[in-house]
Each structure stands twice: as structure tokens, then as C-alpha cells.
Design an enzyme around this catalytic site. Structure first.
Site, PDB file in Angstrom:
ATOM      1  N   ARG A  58      -6.404   1.934  -5.184  1.00 54.77           N
ATOM      2  CA  ARG A  58      -6.207   2.735  -4.753  1.00 54.77           C
ATOM      3  C   ARG A  58      -4.836   2.579  -4.048  1.00 54.77           C
ATOM      4  NH1 ARG A  58      -8.835   3.726  -8.638  1.00 54.77           N
ATOM      5  NH2 ARG A  58     -10.209   5.506  -8.613  1.00 54.77           N
TER       6      ARG A  58
ATOM      7  N   SER B  39     -12.564  12.209  -6.745  1.00 51.99           N
ATOM      8  CA  SER B  39     -12.965  11.111  -5.848  1.00 51.99           C
ATOM      9  C   SER B  39     -12.293  11.389  -4.504  1.00 51.99           C
ATOM     10  CB  SER B  39     -13.271  10.081  -5.960  1.00 51.99           C
ATOM     11  OG  SER B  39     -14.074   8.951  -7.034  1.00 51.99           O
TER      12      SER B  39
ATOM     13  N   GLU C 211      -9.344   9.618  -0.316  1.00 49.92           N
ATOM     14  CA  GLU C 211      -8.373   9.227  -0.886  1.00 49.92           C
ATOM     15  C   GLU C 211      -7.612  10.158  -1.397  1.00 49.92           C
ATOM     16  OE1 GLU C 211      -9.344   9.799  -5.299  1.00 49.92           O
ATOM     17  OE2 GLU C 211      -9.317   7.268  -5.177  1.00 49.92           O
TER      18      GLU C 211
HETATM   19  N1  EPU Z   1     -23.498   6.642  -7.100  1.00 48.98           N
HETATM   20  C1  EPU Z   1     -24.828   6.909  -6.405  1.00 48.98           C
HETATM   21  N2  EPU Z   1     -24.537   8.687  -6.377  1.00 48.98           N
HETATM   22  C2  EPU Z   1     -23.857   8.791  -6.629  1.00 48.98           C
HETATM   23  C3  EPU Z   1     -22.282   8.621  -7.322  1.00 48.98           C
HETATM   24  C4  EPU Z   1     -22.012   7.247  -7.032  1.00 48.98           C
HETATM   25  O1  EPU Z   1     -25.506   6.779  -5.946  1.00 48.98           O
HETATM   26  O2  EPU Z   1     -23.878  10.607  -5.938  1.00 48.98           O
HETATM   27  C5  EPU Z   1     -23.452   5.340  -7.668  1.00 48.98           C
HETATM   28  C6  EPU Z   1     -23.994   4.676  -8.283  1.00 48.98           C
HETATM   29  O3  EPU Z   1     -25.180   5.438  -9.616  1.00 48.98           O
HETATM   30  C7  EPU Z   1     -23.745   3.331  -9.047  1.00 48.98           C
HETATM   31  C8  EPU Z   1     -21.981   3.398  -7.493  1.00 48.98           C
HETATM   32  O4  EPU Z   1     -22.707   4.269  -6.960  1.00 48.98           O
HETATM   33  O5  EPU Z   1     -24.181   3.189  -8.723  1.00 48.98           O
HETATM   34  C9  EPU Z   1     -21.050   3.903  -8.445  1.00 48.98           C
HETATM   35  O6  EPU Z   1     -20.983   5.490  -9.060  1.00 48.98           O
HETATM   36  P1  EPU Z   1     -19.638   5.431 -10.327  1.00 48.98           P
HETATM   37  O7  EPU Z   1     -19.787   4.704 -11.298  1.00 48.98           O
HETATM   38  O8  EPU Z   1     -20.124   6.926 -10.970  1.00 48.98           O
HETATM   39  O9  EPU Z   1     -18.129   5.265  -9.831  1.00 48.98           O
HETATM   40  P2  EPU Z   1     -17.345   5.676  -8.552  1.00 48.98           P
HETATM   41  O10 EPU Z   1     -17.544   4.368  -7.738  1.00 48.98           O
HETATM   42  O11 EPU Z   1     -18.269   6.353  -7.550  1.00 48.98           O
HETATM   43  C10 EPU Z   1     -15.125   4.920  -8.767  1.00 48.98           C
HETATM   44  C11 EPU Z   1     -13.861   5.753  -9.420  1.00 48.98           C
HETATM   45  C12 EPU Z   1     -13.749   7.010 -10.080  1.00 48.98           C
HETATM   46  C13 EPU Z   1     -13.995   5.839 -11.824  1.00 48.98           C
HETATM   47  C14 EPU Z   1     -15.201   5.398 -11.137  1.00 48.98           C
HETATM   48  C15 EPU Z   1     -15.376   4.463 -12.670  1.00 48.98           C
HETATM   49  C16 EPU Z   1     -13.215   5.204  -6.481  1.00 48.98           C
HETATM   50  C17 EPU Z   1     -13.138   5.931  -5.032  1.00 48.98           C
HETATM   51  N3  EPU Z   1     -13.689   5.772  -7.675  1.00 48.98           N
HETATM   52  O12 EPU Z   1     -16.591   6.301  -9.122  1.00 48.98           O
HETATM   53  O13 EPU Z   1     -12.630   7.502 -10.515  1.00 48.98           O
HETATM   54  O14 EPU Z   1     -13.881   7.158 -12.115  1.00 48.98           O
HETATM   55  O15 EPU Z   1     -15.383   4.421 -10.126  1.00 48.98           O
HETATM   56  O16 EPU Z   1     -14.733   3.695 -12.452  1.00 48.98           O
HETATM   57  O17 EPU Z   1     -13.380   4.435  -6.833  1.00 48.98           O
HETATM   58  C18 EPU Z   1     -11.234   8.887  -8.742  1.00 48.98           C
HETATM   59  O18 EPU Z   1     -10.623   7.469  -7.894  1.00 48.98           O
HETATM   60  O19 EPU Z   1     -10.854  10.434  -8.341  1.00 48.98           O
HETATM   61  C19 EPU Z   1     -12.201   8.290 -10.139  1.00 48.98           C
HETATM   62  C20 EPU Z   1     -12.779   9.903 -10.107  1.00 48.98           C
END
Ligand code: EPU
Length: 345
Positions: free
Chosen positions: A168, A245, A341
Site C-alpha cells: 500500500r 479498508s 489507509e
Molecule cells: N477478519 C476478521 N474480522 C473482520 C474482518 C477480517 O476477523 O471483521 C479476518 C478475516 O477472517 C481474515 C483476515 O482478517 O482472517 C483478513 O481479512 P480479509 O481477507 O477480509 O482481508 P483484509 O486483510 O481485511 C485486505 C485488503 C483489502 C483486500 C483484501 C483481499 C488491506 C488494508 N486491505 O483486507 O483491500 O480486498 O485484503 O485481498 O490490505 C482496500 O485496501 O480498500 C481493500 C479492500
């Protein structure tokens, strides 16, 4: 502000809520829609009003009115500029919609961007925060970009290394060019390798293909699955305003990761191969009880705690109050600092 007369494409007093996906109130004193790089050269030089560059407005928190010149990037165009044995090379204007570009490349039979389907925003904004999802970042596909130096009005060429991409992050953020508008991206060229490899190991995607009993998905099926997963977890800004995010996933050293995992057994950890471990900010926020919880007219989304949503009529002040409350709780419970972010204006 200088007395230098503004070109006739500069207008005044434009409202910004409808131009940003969080839909916060604010107006720009001066506004220019940029449809060609030559307009930037016309505006270049020092002594003018403060500048800020707006793409799709999907990563922006407005804290009120902006007294400078807002450059709304609307440079259009997308074309195959080269092809060799190894790859297709696609160049697109900064104002093109990112998701539409992804769909167009897939329809042409040029795979490689499918994991980045449905990411809101424009092509020109994509490299600034190195958009990424489901195991792919734009850094993996970017060949070069063109930007206007707003001091001299000259065009600059950045190859991939010059962009200094990280999670990012890019040179545009490292040098705060995205805040002072001193370098404005006009075009991006992507390299889509012909030796295509499906990226399907991200847990949400793997689960989607398992459920659909697809063992060897093609690029279009991957895009479709990404769209399904995103629609399920992430709110549509047209229905529930948000900026995706709201915090970065924090990077900690291995030892900190292990220490936290001993105390909090469910903690998701993603080793980065450089001695650092990425933690899931959404998980940390959920553990602090913020998932689905509101403060004023804003809240953390019920299906994805990392997404801050505007429940209707919120102000930038309310967004900052909620973000600060979440940061405070995560710090108190886990000793982790969450970094926002989006860009704040
Ligand atoms: N999780 C929770 N509770 C929540 C949300 C997430 O426990 O409310 C846990 C999930 O179960 C999982 C982990 O956190 O074990 C990761 O969650 P998720 O796969 O939804 O991805 P993220 O890390 O929350 C990142 C990016 C997203 C991108 C997704 C998929 C960042 C800041 N965000 O989200 O990007 O779509 O991975 O690759 O890196 C964005 O940047 O705007 C964005 C949406």
C-alpha cells in the site's frame, strides 16, 4: 494565492461529497477537470493556489472545505501499445475507471488483472497506494507510468523500480506528492505476461472455487469469484458510503507476532518473508468490539470490521472521532498502532 489568471477550464466553488465515495461534505474553492496532460503543463509553476489531485475519490476523507485548486483527473483512453512473445502492454489514461480497465483487458483475452477486479477508483490513483487484493498488487503488473512535474510542466517517466512499491505504498506517498500535487500521474502502462498463472490461494478465493467445484479456473472465472467475494464482504459505496479498508494491515516483527499469538490464539498472521509478519487489522478491530458498532453517524461495517461506513449525513469530524476511538482500543488491547489507509484532505 497568486494573481496569475487561471485558465478558462478552472471553475470555482464545486461541491465534493458526490465526487468521493465516503460522501462527506466539502467544497473546493477552485476546480479543474483534467482531460489532457497539456492542461497540467498550463497550470504548472509555483506561487499558485495549493493543489490536490482527485481520482475516483474512493480513498479520501474530506474534513471540510478545500481552499485550493482541485485537479480532477479525467484523462481517458486505453490501448494495446505493444505485444511481444512474452507479454501484452496496455497503456491507459489516469482518469479511466480501474474496474472497467480490468474487464476490458479480460474481454480482449489478456489475462493478468483479474484478482484486482471491482477495486473502486481510477487508473491514475492505483499505483499511488499500490492497490492490491487476493494475492496480487498493481506493482506486479506495472511496467511504467508517466507523470507531470507541476513545477516545470515537464513530463516524467517512472519505471517500476522508480515507483518504489511496497505494501500500500509507493514513491508518490513516500514523497507526499499525492498530498501536494507536485507530481501528477497522467498515464499508466501495464505488462500482462502471456505465461499466465492463476492466483487462487487466497483463502476466500480458494473457498469460492471449492464451493463451485472449479479446479482450474480461467481468468474470467477468477474475476467473477473476486467480484462475488468483494460483493459479499465489502459495502457498495453507492448504497453505503465508504472508502474500503480504513486502516493498513499492520506489519510487525516475527517476535512481536509470536508473542501476540501466544496471548491471542486466533490471531491471523501472514509471514512476509522479510522477517516481518502482517496482522489482520479487521480481526484486531473485531476483537475490540467495533464490528457493526457505530459512533455518531459513522460505524465499522458489520461484515468487515476494517471498513468504516457513513450511515448517512456524517461529517469528516465524526470519521476522525471513530477512527481515533478504534485506534485507541486496538492500542490498549494489543499494543498495535493502526495507520489509516485513506488520504485526509
Ligand atoms: N477478519 C476478521 N474480522 C473482520 C474482518 C477480517 O476477523 O471483521 C479476518 C478475516 O477472517 C481474515 C483476515 O482478517 O482472517 C483478513 O481479512 P480479509 O481477507 O477480509 O482481508 P483484509 O486483510 O481485511 C485486505 C485488503 C483489502 C483486500 C483484501 C483481499 C488491506 C488494508 N486491505 O483486507 O483491500 O480486498 O485484503 O485481498 O490490505 C482496500 O485496501 O480498500 C481493500 C479492500
Amino acid at each position: 494565492m497568486s494573481d496569475r489568471p487561471q485558465p478558462d477550464f478552472v471553475t470555482g466553488n464545486v461541491e465534493l461529497a458526490t465526487r468521493t465515495t465516503l460522501a462527506l461534505p466539502g467544497r473546493a474553492a477552485l476546480y479543474a477537470e483534467i482531460t489532457a496532460a497539456a492542461q497540467l503543463a498550463q497550470l504548472a509553476g509555483s506561487g499558485g493556489p495549493r493543489r490536490f489531485v482527485l481520482g475516483g475519490g474512493s480513498n479520501l476523507v474530506l474534513s471540510g472545505d478545500f481552499d485550493g485548486l482541485l485537479l480532477h483527473m479525467a484523462i481517458a483512453g486505453r490501448q494495446l501499445v505493444a505485444e511481444d512473445d512474452d507479454a501484452w502492454y496496455v497503456r491507459a489514461g489516469a482518469g479511466e475507471n480501474w474496474h472497467q480497465l480490468v474487464g476490458w483487458t479480460l474481454a480482449q483475452g489478456w489475462p493478468g488483472l483479474e484478482n484486482l477486479a471491482l477495486i473502486p477508483g481510477t487508473v491514475g490513483a492505483a499505483p499511488i497506494q499500490n492497490i492490491g487484493a487476493y494475492g496480487l498488487e498493481i506493482a506486479d503488473r506495472l511496467l511504467s507510468l508517466e507523470a507531470c512535474d507541476m513545477q516545470s510542466g515537464k513530463m516524467l517517466h517512472f519505471d517500476r523500480a522508480a515507483c518504489r512499491f511496497a505494501y500500500r505504498d509507493s514513491v508518490f506517498k513516500q514523497q507526499s506528492w499525492h498530498l501536494d500535487g507536485s507530481r501528477v500521474i497522467t498515464h499508466v502502462t501495464l505488462r500482462l505476461p502471456k505465461a499466465w498463472q492463476p492466483l487462487t490461494s487466497y483463502p476466500d478465493l480458494a473457498a469460492e472455487f471449492d464451493q463451485q467445484q472449479i479446479t482450474h479456473p480461467n481468468a474470467r472465472q477468477i474475476a467473477a469469484a473476486v467480484i462475488q467475494v468483494r460483493r459479499r464482504k465489502l459495502p457498495d459505496p453507492a448504497v453505503l458510503p465508504n472508502a474500503g479498508s480504513f486502516f493498513h494491515n499492520p506489519l510487525v516483527d516475527t517476535e512481536t507476532g509470536e508473542r501476540l499469538a501466544r496471548r491471542f490464539p486466533g490471531l491471523p498472521r501472514y509471514p512476509q518473508g522479510d522477517g516481518r509478519v502482517k496482522l489482520a487489522a479487521g480481526w484486531l478491530i473485531e476483537q475490540c468490539g467495533w464490528k457493526g458498532r457505530n459512533l455518531g453517524r459513522v460505524g465499522m461495517y458489520e461484515k468487515q470490521a476494517l471498513v468504516l461506513v457513513n450511515r448517512g449525513g456524517a461529517s469528516g469530524t465524526e470519521v476522525i472521532a471513530l477512527a481515533t476511538a478504534v485506534q485507541t482500543d486496538v492500542r490498549a488491547r494489543f499494543g498495535i498502532e493502526l495507520t489509516p489507509e485513506p488520504v485526509f484532505l
